[in-house]
Design an enzyme around this catalytic site. Structure first.
Site, PDB file in Angstrom:
ATOM      1  N   ARG A  70      12.804  73.333  11.043  1.00 31.49           N
ATOM      2  CA  ARG A  70      11.955  74.524  11.025  1.00 31.49           C
ATOM      3  C   ARG A  70      12.349  75.423   9.859  1.00 31.49           C
ATOM      4  O   ARG A  70      13.524  75.588   9.587  1.00 31.49           O
ATOM      5  CB  ARG A  70      12.150  75.307  12.336  1.00 31.49           C
ATOM      6  CG  ARG A  70      11.053  75.084  13.359  1.00 31.49           C
ATOM      7  CD  ARG A  70      11.456  75.618  14.716  1.00 31.49           C
ATOM      8  NE  ARG A  70      11.738  77.060  14.731  1.00 31.49           N
ATOM      9  CZ  ARG A  70      12.033  77.735  15.845  1.00 31.49           C
ATOM     10  NH1 ARG A  70      12.080  77.119  17.012  1.00 31.49           N
ATOM     11  NH2 ARG A  70      12.288  79.027  15.798  1.00 31.49           N
ATOM     12  N   LYS A  98      18.107  78.447  25.104  1.00 35.71           N
ATOM     13  CA  LYS A  98      17.130  79.048  26.021  1.00 35.71           C
ATOM     14  C   LYS A  98      15.967  78.105  26.295  1.00 35.71           C
ATOM     15  O   LYS A  98      15.573  77.929  27.438  1.00 35.71           O
ATOM     16  CB  LYS A  98      16.577  80.371  25.454  1.00 35.71           C
ATOM     17  CG  LYS A  98      17.610  81.459  25.258  1.00 35.71           C
ATOM     18  CD  LYS A  98      16.951  82.801  24.943  1.00 35.71           C
ATOM     19  CE  LYS A  98      16.183  82.809  23.624  1.00 35.71           C
ATOM     20  NZ  LYS A  98      17.042  82.633  22.431  1.00 35.71           N
ATOM     21  N   ARG A 157      18.156  85.896  11.442  1.00 34.98           N
ATOM     22  CA  ARG A 157      17.762  85.915  12.855  1.00 34.98           C
ATOM     23  C   ARG A 157      18.916  86.419  13.727  1.00 34.98           C
ATOM     24  O   ARG A 157      18.696  87.136  14.698  1.00 34.98           O
ATOM     25  CB  ARG A 157      17.305  84.524  13.299  1.00 34.98           C
ATOM     26  CG  ARG A 157      15.958  84.139  12.692  1.00 34.98           C
ATOM     27  CD  ARG A 157      15.672  82.665  12.835  1.00 34.98           C
ATOM     28  NE  ARG A 157      15.362  82.284  14.197  1.00 34.98           N
ATOM     29  CZ  ARG A 157      15.475  81.046  14.667  1.00 34.98           C
ATOM     30  NH1 ARG A 157      15.917  80.073  13.876  1.00 34.98           N
ATOM     31  NH2 ARG A 157      15.149  80.772  15.902  1.00 34.98           N
ATOM     32  N   ARG A 196      19.336  71.229  14.291  1.00 33.28           N
ATOM     33  CA  ARG A 196      18.149  71.127  15.146  1.00 33.28           C
ATOM     34  C   ARG A 196      16.992  70.543  14.323  1.00 33.28           C
ATOM     35  O   ARG A 196      16.819  70.879  13.160  1.00 33.28           O
ATOM     36  CB  ARG A 196      17.774  72.525  15.657  1.00 33.28           C
ATOM     37  CG  ARG A 196      16.522  72.533  16.530  1.00 33.28           C
ATOM     38  CD  ARG A 196      16.520  73.703  17.465  1.00 33.28           C
ATOM     39  NE  ARG A 196      15.949  74.910  16.855  1.00 33.28           N
ATOM     40  CZ  ARG A 196      15.768  76.043  17.523  1.00 33.28           C
ATOM     41  NH1 ARG A 196      16.137  76.149  18.787  1.00 33.28           N
ATOM     42  NH2 ARG A 196      15.258  77.093  16.919  1.00 33.28           N
ATOM     43  N   ARG A 203      12.271  90.939  23.295  1.00 31.15           N
ATOM     44  CA  ARG A 203      13.170  90.753  22.166  1.00 31.15           C
ATOM     45  C   ARG A 203      13.775  92.080  21.710  1.00 31.15           C
ATOM     46  O   ARG A 203      14.610  92.100  20.823  1.00 31.15           O
ATOM     47  CB  ARG A 203      12.354  90.235  21.016  1.00 31.15           C
ATOM     48  CG  ARG A 203      12.454  88.866  20.385  1.00 31.15           C
ATOM     49  CD  ARG A 203      13.524  87.951  20.623  1.00 31.15           C
ATOM     50  NE  ARG A 203      13.606  86.955  19.576  1.00 31.15           N
ATOM     51  CZ  ARG A 203      13.054  85.755  19.635  1.00 31.15           C
ATOM     52  NH1 ARG A 203      12.368  85.376  20.687  1.00 31.15           N
ATOM     53  NH2 ARG A 203      13.204  84.909  18.634  1.00 31.15           N
TER      54      ARG A 203
END
Ligand code: AMP
Length: 217
Positions: free
Chosen positions: A164, A17, A175, A131, A92
């Protein structure tokens, strides 16, 4: 006011996204509004909002709707959103979708169109664990698909890249669970209103972008 492009990007964490929203924003001349980026900035700056949000974010859960409403409304009120905007990471859940509808009505804006990036869970886990993010400027890299020019260092600002806290595997699972429980129902909500377009998100980024541009029309 007839040509507003008020867009919402839907899809699981790690669906791309952020990457796609940035690219689309540049092409369409619209602001990219990421509530995740706004919250991380608040955490970095140590604001009240940041203090309230940090622990929740580290667990991979959703920050309360109340904390988001103010920042989203304030952001959408700005002049650069007049012709449209690309929301990334908001809404969300269903209650945020109805809060957003209220904000847009209040501001005299058109309702949003939702664009969904469709990506399977196992692809997500692989993507997010490779990532790497810049803690200073927020730039995002992927060790496999889009590595930094110099290993471990941000291309833009030279800061050492990090994984992260919420991109660690156990948090990724949480998540994803939150996504399926709270966020995925948004697709049916927007589909019911005839406001949803879904595109495959596990293609090379340029092809995903093309599909999104087609969907926007
Ligand atoms: P993201 O970068 O969009 O994956 O967001 C990172 C984290 O920020 C999420 O896991 C949530 O804890 C929090 N967050 C971002 N956007 C929202 C939102 N719209 N509602 C609640 N929490 C959010």
């Amino acid at each position: 006011m007839h040509h507003q492009k008020n867009l919402v990007l839907l899809g699981p964490p790690g669906a791309g996204k952020g990457t796609q929203a940035k690219e689309l924003a540049a092409r369409l001349g619209l602001p990219h509004i990421s509530t995740g980026d706004m919250l991380r900035e608040a955490v970095r700056e140590g604001t009240e909002l940041g203090k309230k949000a940090k622990a929740v974010m580290d667990r991979g859960e959703l920050v309360s709707d109340e904390l988001l409403t103010g920042i989203v409304k304030e952001r959408l009120s700005k002049a650069d959103c007049e012709k449209g905007f690309i929301l990334d990471g908001y809404p969300r859940n269903l209650s945020q979708a109805s809060i957003l509808e209220g904000i847009l009505k209040e501001l005299g804006k058109d309702p949003v169109k939702a664009l969904e990036l469709d990506v399977a869970d196992d692809v997500i886990v692989k993507r997010l664990s490779s990532r790497r993010s810049c803690p200073a400027c927020g730039a995002v890299y992927n060790l496999v698909f889009s590595p930094p020019k110099k290993e471990g260092v941000c291309d833009t600002c030279g800061t050492a890249l990090i994984l992260r806290d919420d991109d660690k595997e156990s948090v990724i699972r949480e998540r994803l669970r939150v996504y399926h429980e709270k966020t995925a129902p948004l697709s049916a909500h927007y589909a019911q209103e005839g406001r949803l377009k879904s595109v495959p998100g596990d293609l090379p980024p340029a092809q995903v972008l093309e599909a999104l541009e087609k969907a926007i029309g």
